[in-house]
Write an enzyme that holds these catalytic residues in place. Structure first.
Site, PDB file in Angstrom:
ATOM      1  N   GLY A 201     -11.607 -31.521 -39.331  1.00 32.10           N
ATOM      2  CA  GLY A 201     -12.763 -30.953 -39.513  1.00 32.10           C
ATOM      3  C   GLY A 201     -12.634 -29.375 -39.872  1.00 32.10           C
ATOM      4  N   ASN A 202     -13.509 -28.566 -40.075  1.00 29.62           N
ATOM      5  CA  ASN A 202     -13.480 -27.140 -40.346  1.00 29.62           C
ATOM      6  C   ASN A 202     -14.634 -26.438 -39.805  1.00 29.62           C
ATOM      7  OD1 ASN A 202     -15.828 -26.863 -42.330  1.00 29.62           O
ATOM      8  ND2 ASN A 202     -14.593 -28.462 -43.404  1.00 29.62           N
TER       9      ASN A 202
END
Ligand code: CTP
Length: 394
Positions: A201-202
């Protein structure tokens, strides 16, 4: 614009401090009129320091200036947040026993009321009737949010977030220059599953995209918000399509974009995803696994190429860090040319900038990489400048 901010005596009064800041940062004069009970929660010095104006609660203060009439007469907009059940009752019956209710009787400006109270009080027939009366008279009463209340209880009765209230209030008097347009905004960060519990993810919170959705709705647009794992609440009055992965985001954006006038890709979309996520949790074997990744579709470039509707404006974002090869802006210019979007909003990230913050600092480029605007400030203020730029494209 001259705004009166009425504050009544509830725990949520502290949130009105943030609301005051937002209204001041948006460039407005704000006169705070707390009730006496409100001052039990947040004191006069706080309101005076942040508004830069004197604060009175009683009709017998500043009598020489006839404040109980003058404040309401001069106002361009009146906001009451939080509004207790007691304030709703007094306003509905036209009482004028303190400066705030007197102001509400005098003013002919638009009035927005943001109630906050326990669920039982909100749902009591007396409150329901008072809200109906106020609405019949043209007062805009926000629906309270649901969630944790003062004690351990939960339910409808929470004060909406200050950004929500500010946007709803300013929408009453602001331009409706996006009325009749359908805009699609993607926001948040995608998650690409590795197995049932882990993902790539980020750090995107979705704040800037949510601000874009909120401000577009305030300016009259019909808004579809494709939200990828948002860590902030979606605004009221927009259609939300929740997604998790880049593939889901692509499908949702393309489906909504078919009849959209504007598509803004504010989401941080994964460039790569694991080739085949494991169906069961990956075990620690002592041998570090090598992840095999495959590229995702570049949704922005594809939209810019396909133009799903004639005349559709496509806007991208570029979160950049400067490096040895090029500055933030040079990376942005190269991306503007590569993606083919009509506008690219470039912001520097890293060192506490960009992700998860409430402020932003951006440069807007056109498709050829030429700077068309620069702005900084709250994410709502930045969003408004982005919409101004989109509107001016024609
Ligand atoms: N974007 C997209 N689909 C992807 C990746 C990015 O639509 N698979 C969009 C983002 O929503 C954003 C823009 O492209 O509007 C720029 O994203 P960014 O990650 O900065 O661009 P990349 O092309 O991934 O470039 P790089 O990672 O090399 O900087």
């Amino acid at each position: 614009m001259r705004i009166v901010l009425g504050v009544t005596g509830g725990i949520a009064a502290y949130k009105a401090v943030l609301l005051l800041r937002l209204l001041r940062e948006a460039g407005h004069d704000v006169r705070v009129v707390p009730t006496r009970a409100a001052l039990e929660f947040v004191g006069r010095p706080t309101w005076e320091a942040l508004s830069g104006q004197p604060v009175t609660t009683d009709v017998f203060e500043d009598v020489d200036q006839v404040a109980h009439v003058a404040i309401g007469q001069r106002a361009d907009l009146v906001v009451v947040a939080p509004a207790t059940a007691d304030l709703l009752a007094r306003a509905a019956t036209g009482q004028a026993d303190d400066l705030l209710t007197a102001t509400l009787l005098v003013t002919r400006a638009p009035v927005l009321v943001a109630p906050a109270m326990h669920t039982e009080m909100w749902q009591h027939p007396a409150t329901v009737a008072n809200v109906a009366t106020l609405r019949e008279r043209g007062v805009h009463v926000l629906e309270p949010a649901s969630g944790r209340l003062t004690g351990a209880d939960t339910g409808p009765g929470r004060l909406p977030e200050p950004e929500e209230i500010a946007a709803a209030a300013l929408a009453l008097v602001g331009p409706r220059d996006l009325a009749g347009r359908h805009v699609v905004v993607s926001a948040g960060g995608t998650r690409e599953p590795l197995d049932p519990v882990r993902y790539l993810g980020n750090r995107s919170s979705g704040r800037q995209g949510v601000a874009l959705a909120r401000t577009a709705a305030a300016r009259g647009a019909r808004v579809t918000l494709v939200g990828a794992n948002l860590s902030v609440p979606a605004p009221h009055g927009v259609d939300v399509v929740p997604v998790e992965t880049a593939a889901q985001l692509r499908d949702a954006v393309r489906s909504a974009a078919k009849d959209a006038d504007v598509v803004v890709m504010a989401a941080a979309v994964a460039d790569y995803r694991p080739v085949s996520p494991a169906g069961t949790k990956l075990k620690k074997t002592g041998v570090p696994p090598v992840l095999e990744l495959v590229e995702t579709v570049d949704v922005l470039a594809e939209l810019a190429h396909d133009r799903l509707r004639d005349g559709q404006v496509v806007v991208g974002f570029a979160a950049e860090t400067g490096d040895d090869d090029a500055s933030v802006l040079e990376h942005g210019r190269a991306k503007a040319l590569r993606k083919g979007a009509d506008l690219l909003v470039v912001n520097a990230v890293g060192d506490g900038q960009g992700f998860g913050t409430t402020e932003n600092d951006v440069t807007i480029l056109d498709g050829s990489g030429t700077v068309v605007a620069r702005t900084s400030g709250s994410k709502d203020a930045v969003a408004d400048v982005i919409w101004d730029t989109v509107r001016d494209l024609g």
